[in-house]
Design a protein around this motif. Structure first.
Motif, short mmCIF file in Angstrom:
data_model
loop_
_atom_site.label_atom_id
_atom_site.label_comp_id
_atom_site.label_asym_id
_atom_site.label_seq_id
_atom_site.Cartn_x
_atom_site.Cartn_y
_atom_site.Cartn_z
N PRO A 23 0.91 -11.00 6.39
CA PRO A 23 0.27 -11.62 5.00
C PRO A 23 1.45 -11.66 4.04
O PRO A 23 1.58 -12.37 3.33
N ILE A 24 2.54 -10.59 4.18
CA ILE A 24 3.62 -10.57 3.17
C ILE A 24 4.47 -12.03 3.50
O ILE A 24 4.95 -12.82 2.69
N LEU A 25 4.70 -12.10 4.86
CA LEU A 25 5.59 -13.41 5.19
C LEU A 25 4.90 -14.61 4.83
O LEU A 25 5.78 -15.63 4.48
N SER A 26 3.63 -14.81 4.89
CA SER A 26 3.09 -15.80 4.56
C SER A 26 2.82 -16.33 2.97
O SER A 26 3.34 -17.31 2.56
N VAL A 27 2.81 -15.14 2.42
CA VAL A 27 2.81 -15.34 0.94
C VAL A 27 4.14 -15.77 0.37
O VAL A 27 4.43 -16.49 -0.31
N ALA A 28 5.32 -14.97 1.05
CA ALA A 28 6.69 -15.31 0.72
C ALA A 28 7.01 -16.80 0.92
O ALA A 28 7.81 -17.43 0.08
N LEU A 29 6.47 -17.32 2.17
CA LEU A 29 6.73 -18.62 2.51
C LEU A 29 5.98 -19.64 1.50
O LEU A 29 6.74 -20.74 0.75
N THR A 30 4.64 -19.35 1.21
CA THR A 30 4.11 -20.27 0.26
C THR A 30 4.57 -20.07 -1.15
O THR A 30 4.75 -21.33 -1.83
N PHE A 62 1.83 -6.88 -0.90
CA PHE A 62 1.88 -5.60 -0.32
C PHE A 62 1.13 -4.52 -0.89
O PHE A 62 0.63 -3.77 0.18
N TRP A 63 0.90 -4.44 -2.06
CA TRP A 63 -0.13 -3.70 -2.49
C TRP A 63 -1.49 -3.71 -2.30
O TRP A 63 -2.27 -2.69 -2.02
N ALA A 64 -1.90 -4.77 -2.06
CA ALA A 64 -3.19 -5.26 -1.44
C ALA A 64 -3.56 -5.02 -0.10
O ALA A 64 -4.74 -4.59 0.12
N THR A 65 -2.36 -5.15 0.74
CA THR A 65 -2.65 -4.95 2.21
C THR A 65 -2.00 -3.60 2.71
O THR A 65 -2.02 -3.52 3.77
N MET A 66 -1.61 -2.76 1.75
CA MET A 66 -0.93 -1.46 2.33
C MET A 66 -1.81 -0.65 3.14
O MET A 66 -1.56 -0.13 4.15
N THR A 71 -3.39 1.65 8.49
CA THR A 71 -4.39 1.92 9.43
C THR A 71 -3.81 1.29 10.67
O THR A 71 -4.03 1.92 11.72
N THR A 72 -3.57 0.10 10.67
CA THR A 72 -2.80 -0.53 11.86
C THR A 72 -1.90 0.25 12.61
O THR A 72 -1.91 0.43 13.73
N LEU A 73 -0.73 0.47 11.90
CA LEU A 73 0.33 1.32 12.47
C LEU A 73 0.01 2.58 12.97
O LEU A 73 0.37 3.03 13.97
#
Length: 88
Positions: A23-30, A62-66, A71-73
């Motif tokens: 999510p973070i990398l795709s938003v940074a790219l966009t 990052f705040w939205a997907t924290m 949970t995943t990690l």
């Protein structure tokens, strides 16, 4: 630890890293593409114009997907790493 188990754990860890950072990398790219296109169309070459909006977008995502990343990690750590450390 057998070699197959080691490589399987590494593969799972790399997949978790990709999943958590996507999510973070795709938003940074966009954001970078949109800002770059805006700069090219308007001929504005300001350094802070690329940095500040991209940083704001990354922090917001990052705040939205924290919670998802945590949970995943945590699930990977408790489900795969801890049993291997404990000898299971």
């Amino acid at each position: 630890m057998p070699q197959e188990q080691f490589f399987d754990t590494m593969r799972q860890g790399l997949w978790i890293a990709v999943t958590a950072s996507l999510p973070i990398l795709s938003v940074a790219l966009t954001a970078g593409l949109v800002i770059g296109l805006f700069q090219a169309l308007t001929s504005i070459q300001e350094a802070t114009l690329t940095f500040v909006p991209k940083l704001a977008a990354i922090v917001a995502v990052f705040w939205a997907t924290m919670g998802f990343m945590t949970t995943t990690l945590t699930a990977f750590f408790h489900g795969v790493i801890v049993p291997q450390i404990a000898g299971g």
